[in-house]
Structure formats: structure tokens, C-alpha cells
Design an enzyme around this catalytic site. Structure first.
Site, PDB file in Angstrom:
ATOM      1  N   GLU A  21       0.817  -1.212   0.000  1.00 46.78           N
ATOM      2  CA  GLU A  21       0.000   0.000   0.000  1.00 46.78           C
ATOM      3  C   GLU A  21       0.855   1.269   0.000  1.00 46.78           C
ATOM      4  O   GLU A  21       0.557   2.238  -0.716  1.00 46.78           O
ATOM      5  CB  GLU A  21      -0.913  -0.010   1.236  1.00 46.78           C
ATOM      6  N   GLU A  52      14.406  13.656  -0.958  1.00 46.82           N
ATOM      7  CA  GLU A  52      15.606  12.930  -0.532  1.00 46.82           C
ATOM      8  C   GLU A  52      16.850  13.735  -0.915  1.00 46.82           C
ATOM      9  O   GLU A  52      16.767  14.644  -1.754  1.00 46.82           O
ATOM     10  CB  GLU A  52      15.643  11.572  -1.228  1.00 46.82           C
ATOM     11  N   LYS A  56       4.727   4.584 -10.027  1.00 42.26           N
ATOM     12  CA  LYS A  56       3.450   4.517  -9.306  1.00 42.26           C
ATOM     13  C   LYS A  56       2.270   4.341 -10.257  1.00 42.26           C
ATOM     14  O   LYS A  56       1.360   3.541  -9.981  1.00 42.26           O
ATOM     15  CB  LYS A  56       3.283   5.768  -8.441  1.00 42.26           C
TER      16      LYS A  56
HETATM   17  N1  LIG Z   1      10.557   8.749   2.413  1.00 41.52           N
HETATM   18  C1  LIG Z   1       9.271   8.723   1.995  1.00 41.52           C
HETATM   19  O1  LIG Z   1       8.503   9.687   2.187  1.00 41.52           O
HETATM   20  C2  LIG Z   1       8.737   7.491   1.327  1.00 41.52           C
HETATM   21  C3  LIG Z   1       7.366   7.444   0.979  1.00 41.52           C
HETATM   22  C4  LIG Z   1       6.853   6.264   0.392  1.00 41.52           C
HETATM   23  C5  LIG Z   1       7.709   5.197   0.149  1.00 41.52           C
HETATM   24  N2  LIG Z   1       9.041   5.301   0.489  1.00 41.52           N
HETATM   25  C6  LIG Z   1       9.890   4.119   0.225  1.00 41.52           C
HETATM   26  O2  LIG Z   1      10.262   3.546   1.485  1.00 41.52           O
HETATM   27  C7  LIG Z   1      11.556   2.934   1.376  1.00 41.52           C
HETATM   28  C8  LIG Z   1      12.464   3.490   2.452  1.00 41.52           C
HETATM   29  O3  LIG Z   1      12.599   4.890   2.270  1.00 41.52           O
HETATM   30  P1  LIG Z   1      13.318   5.808   3.367  1.00 41.52           P
HETATM   31  O4  LIG Z   1      13.032   7.220   2.962  1.00 41.52           O
HETATM   32  O5  LIG Z   1      12.976   5.350   4.745  1.00 41.52           O
HETATM   33  O6  LIG Z   1      14.873   5.443   3.074  1.00 41.52           O
HETATM   34  P2  LIG Z   1      16.124   5.678   4.039  1.00 41.52           P
HETATM   35  O7  LIG Z   1      15.849   6.812   4.967  1.00 41.52           O
HETATM   36  O8  LIG Z   1      17.323   5.746   3.163  1.00 41.52           O
HETATM   37  O9  LIG Z   1      16.184   4.337   4.944  1.00 41.52           O
HETATM   38  C9  LIG Z   1      16.634   3.076   4.474  1.00 41.52           C
HETATM   39  C10 LIG Z   1      17.506   2.443   5.552  1.00 41.52           C
HETATM   40  O10 LIG Z   1      17.824   1.112   5.144  1.00 41.52           O
HETATM   41  C11 LIG Z   1      19.255   0.941   5.182  1.00 41.52           C
HETATM   42  N3  LIG Z   1      19.692  -0.024   4.164  1.00 41.52           N
HETATM   43  C12 LIG Z   1      19.476   0.054   2.836  1.00 41.52           C
HETATM   44  N4  LIG Z   1      20.039  -1.008   2.212  1.00 41.52           N
HETATM   45  C13 LIG Z   1      20.633  -1.735   3.177  1.00 41.52           C
HETATM   46  C14 LIG Z   1      21.377  -2.960   3.163  1.00 41.52           C
HETATM   47  N5  LIG Z   1      21.672  -3.601   2.013  1.00 41.52           N
HETATM   48  N6  LIG Z   1      21.819  -3.457   4.342  1.00 41.52           N
HETATM   49  C15 LIG Z   1      21.562  -2.822   5.501  1.00 41.52           C
HETATM   50  N7  LIG Z   1      20.856  -1.647   5.581  1.00 41.52           N
HETATM   51  C16 LIG Z   1      20.398  -1.122   4.420  1.00 41.52           C
HETATM   52  C17 LIG Z   1      19.791   2.324   4.894  1.00 41.52           C
HETATM   53  O11 LIG Z   1      21.124   2.435   5.290  1.00 41.52           O
HETATM   54  P3  LIG Z   1      22.136   3.270   4.312  1.00 41.52           P
HETATM   55  O12 LIG Z   1      21.568   4.638   4.211  1.00 41.52           O
HETATM   56  O13 LIG Z   1      23.449   3.200   5.024  1.00 41.52           O
HETATM   57  O14 LIG Z   1      22.143   2.536   2.993  1.00 41.52           O
HETATM   58  C18 LIG Z   1      18.843   3.193   5.729  1.00 41.52           C
HETATM   59  O15 LIG Z   1      19.213   3.213   7.092  1.00 41.52           O
HETATM   60  C19 LIG Z   1      12.024   3.203  -0.062  1.00 41.52           C
HETATM   61  O16 LIG Z   1      11.711   2.104  -0.866  1.00 41.52           O
HETATM   62  C20 LIG Z   1      11.211   4.435  -0.477  1.00 41.52           C
HETATM   63  O17 LIG Z   1      11.025   4.529  -1.872  1.00 41.52           O
HETATM   64  C21 LIG Z   1       9.564   6.392   1.084  1.00 41.52           C
END
Ligand SMILES: NC(=O)c1ccc[n+]([C@@H]2O[C@H](COP(=O)([O-])OP(=O)(O)OC[C@H]3O[C@@H](n4cnc5c(N)ncnc54)[C@H](OP(=O)(O)O)[C@@H]3O)[C@@H](O)[C@H]2O)c1
Length: 319
Positions: free
Chosen positions: A114, A174, A189
Site C-alpha cells: 500500500e 531525498e 506509481k
Molecule cells: N521517504 C518517503 O517519504 C517514502 C514514501 C513512500 C515510500 N518510500 C519508500 O520507502 C523505502 C524506504 O525509504 P526511506 O526514505 O525510509 O529510506 P532511508 O531513509 O534511506 O532508509 C533506508 C535504511 O535502510 C538501510 N539499508 C538500505 N540497504 C541496506 C542494506 N543492504 N543493508 C543494511 N541496511 C540497508 C539504509 O542504510 P544506508 O543509508 O546506510 O544505505 C537506511 O538506514 C524506499 O523504498 C522508499 O522509496 C519512502
């Protein structure tokens, strides 16, 4: 239900915060890199994914890591280990929705996504429900919070660069927002929604699109004087048996509903036969709104409300 959360970033922190307040959800593991471990929850953290995959007591995995290759592999591993899988990862969902949905059905678990479209808006479950009875004729949306925020600021005379900086400072964009600005985020999307609406695999390379940076070519003051508002819009229309998709800048009349969707808000309009038009509006980005959609998926699984899952009671141990 025992769950694990993979990724302790913007969205992961929100998911953990909400889950810790819910008595039906028992958060037993959080996966991220060692340097991201939170001292206050240290007992929950691991950087060893196998510890989670091989733990039979964990029934559901939430993936909020982002990226493609590792996230896709984890999705397959989790589902084949008979764990329900919830993700916000639009890249994985847009590319592999059919493969992962099929794998989940084979393994009698739910695959829910979702939060991958429209942040907190419950568009995936409603679209699935609408298709049971109705023919979907058109989907129109503002489905990217970052670009909508930028255009909203530019209407107030911000330059593109200042509007982007403001979006980053408020946490809507971001640090590398190229997927948003190039249009790829919205292409993914609208591809996901089209796949759900018409059961057709969409190759996003075929979507006609312009990057939002093209806004610099428009005279926004003139558009405003003409009682119009420039919006970054995605559209999918089914004409005869063909699906036409686009992501573009459109000068909407000010009495158009979408011209009033501002800042990080998203909106989706679904046109159907025979039920008519449906409009969904809500926050399209941000930690807690997106996390709320993810926890909503967890509750749907907990209460067996996911539409396309055959629930095998032997695999489905509700506490
Ligand atoms: N932000 C939004 O508003 C939003 C809205 C809807 C959907 N999303 C989706 O939600 C997901 C997460 O987004 P986010 O904004 O929370 O991203 P984020 O802040 O970059 O968080 C991702 C976390 O996962 C860690 N990570 C990634 N790959 C890894 C690996 N191979 N091993 C261990 N740790 C790992 C990252 O560490 P590192 O940074 O060190 O890699 C980071 O701490 C994405 O798919 C995004 O498209 C985000």
C-alpha cells in the site's frame, strides 16, 4: 503477530514508532547497518538478515530499505520462507508485482505494498476492491510529494532551486531526488496502479514523460493570470484495448480539483464503469503518514483482509 522491520531510516523509524504502541504487533527484530543501531532498542537490532529469515517465529517482514537488487532478493527469500511481506518499495513493486504476487499466492502468504503508491492514501486496496465489480477507464493523479511541494512553492514565487532546497529542509525530498525530478517515481506509481486496474504488465520505459525541471520553461505568472495552475500529473487511460500512459506538466483550470492539491499532498482520481468517479486525497510522503499505510497492511494481514490471498490456516498462526 511477530514481525521484523528491515531498514531503520525515515520510514523504518516511523514503522517502529507506531508498532511499539500496538499490542497485537510484536516487533522482535530490526535490520540495518551496525552504525544505524539505536541504543534504546539495542536488543532488537541485527545486521544479519539470516537471523530474521531463519527465525520461524517471525511471521511478517516489513521492507523499508529502498534500492532494488538486495530488496528484491529479500522479498523472494522472505516469501519462500512463508513470511508475509509488506513493502514501500515502488521500484521492486513496479518491476516485479506479478512475480511476487504469484510467489506469495504459491506460498499462502500475503504480499502487500500500500505505501508504495500515494503514501498514506489507501489506493491499492480500494483499487483492488473496485476492479472486482467495475471496469476502470482512467486513472489521473498527483503521486509525488516532492514535485508537488516544489510546484506549490513556485506558485508563491520561489525559484525552482529554492523550492527544492525548502523541500529537502522539510524532509519531503531525498538528498538525491533525481527519481522524483526526472519523473521515474511517478512513472513507477502509475505503472503499479495500471497493473492493478488492467492486469497488464507495464514497462515504464514506454511511458511518455517530461522531467519536472521543464517547469523552468513556463511563465508561471502568465499561467496564474489565466486562472490556471501548473501541476505535475500522471495519467493512464484505457482506450479500446490499449493503455495510454503519461507523466507531464499540465496547466489545469483553477476549478479543477487537482489544482487545489498542494504541498506534500497526493491525489488519485479513478474513473470507472458503472460506479463512476472516485477521488482519494492524502499525504503522499513523510515518515509517520507512510508508516501508517504500512501498519495498515500489517493489520489487514493480521485480520485476513487482504483480497487476493488464500489463507491457509496452518501457515497462519494468529496469537
Ligand atoms: N521517504 C518517503 O517519504 C517514502 C514514501 C513512500 C515510500 N518510500 C519508500 O520507502 C523505502 C524506504 O525509504 P526511506 O526514505 O525510509 O529510506 P532511508 O531513509 O534511506 O532508509 C533506508 C535504511 O535502510 C538501510 N539499508 C538500505 N540497504 C541496506 C542494506 N543492504 N543493508 C543494511 N541496511 C540497508 C539504509 O542504510 P544506508 O543509508 O546506510 O544505505 C537506511 O538506514 C524506499 O523504498 C522508499 O522509496 C519512502
Amino acid at each position: 503477530m511477530k514481525i521484523a522491520v528491515l531498514g531503520y531510516g525515515v520510514i523504518g523509524r516511523g514503522v517502529v514508532e507506531i508498532c511499539l504502541t500496538k499490542k497485537e504487533i510484536e516487533l522482535v527484530k530490526i535490520f540495518d547497518r551496525k552504525e544505524k543501531f539505536d541504543k534504546q532498542l539495542i536488543d532488537l537490532f541485527t545486521d544479519n538478515i539470516d537471523e530474521i529469515l531463519n527465525d520461524d517465529s517471525i511471521e511478517l517482514i516489513v521492507e523499508v530499505l529502498g534500492g532494488y537488487d538486495f530488496a528484491k532478493r529479500i522479498a523472494i527469500d522472505a516469501i519462500t520462507h512463508h513470511k508475509h511481506f509488506v513493502t514501500a518499495n515502488k521500484e521492486v513493486v513496479a518491476k516485479d508485482i506479478d512475480e511476487l504476487s504469484f510467489l506469495a499466492r504459491q506460498n499462502c502468504v500475503a504480499f502487500c505494498y500500500e505505501a508504495s503508491v500515494g503514501g498514506t492514501i489507501p489506493i491499492v486496496k480500494n483499487l483492488k476492491a473496485l476492479t472486482l465489480v467495475n471496469e476502470i477507464t482512467k486513472i489521473t493523479g498527483i503521486l509525488n510529494g516532492t514535485t508537488n511541494y516544489i510546484l506549490s512553492r513556485m506558485k508563491e514565487n520561489f525559484s525552482f532551486e529554492d523550492a527544492l532546497l525548502d523541500a529537502k529542509q522539510k524532509g519531503f525530498a531525498e538528498s538525491n531526488p533525481s527519481f522524483d525530478l526526472e519523473g521515474f517515481d511517478m512513472m513507477r506509481k502509475i505503472a503499479i496502479l495500471s497493473d492493478l486496474a488492467w492486469n497488464t504488465k507495464i514497462d515504464i520505459k514506454q511511458i511518455k514523460h517530461v522531467p519536472v525541471t521543464e517547469v523552468k520553461k513556463y511563465n508561471l505568472k502568465k499561467i496564474s493570470k489565466e486562472k490556471k495552475t501548473l501541476k505535475y500529473i500522471c495519467e493512464a487511460t484505457k482506450i479500446d484495448q490499449e493503455i495510454h500512459l503519461s507523466v507531464q506538466l499540465v496547466a489545469l483550470e483553477n476549478d479543477d480539483l487537482l489544482s487545489h492539491i498542494n504541498d506534500e499532498y497526493n491525489a488519485v482520481i479513478i474513473e470507472t464503469k458503472p460506479a463512476g468517479k472516485f477521488v482519494f486525497v492524502g499525504k503522499g510522503a513523510g515518515s509517520l503518514p507512510t508508516a501508517a499505510a504500512i501498519v495498515g497492511d500489517i493489520y489487514d494481514i493480521l485480520h485476513q483482509r487482504v483480497l487476493d490471498v488464500y489463507y491457509n490456516k496452518n501457515l497462519y498462526k494468529i496469537q
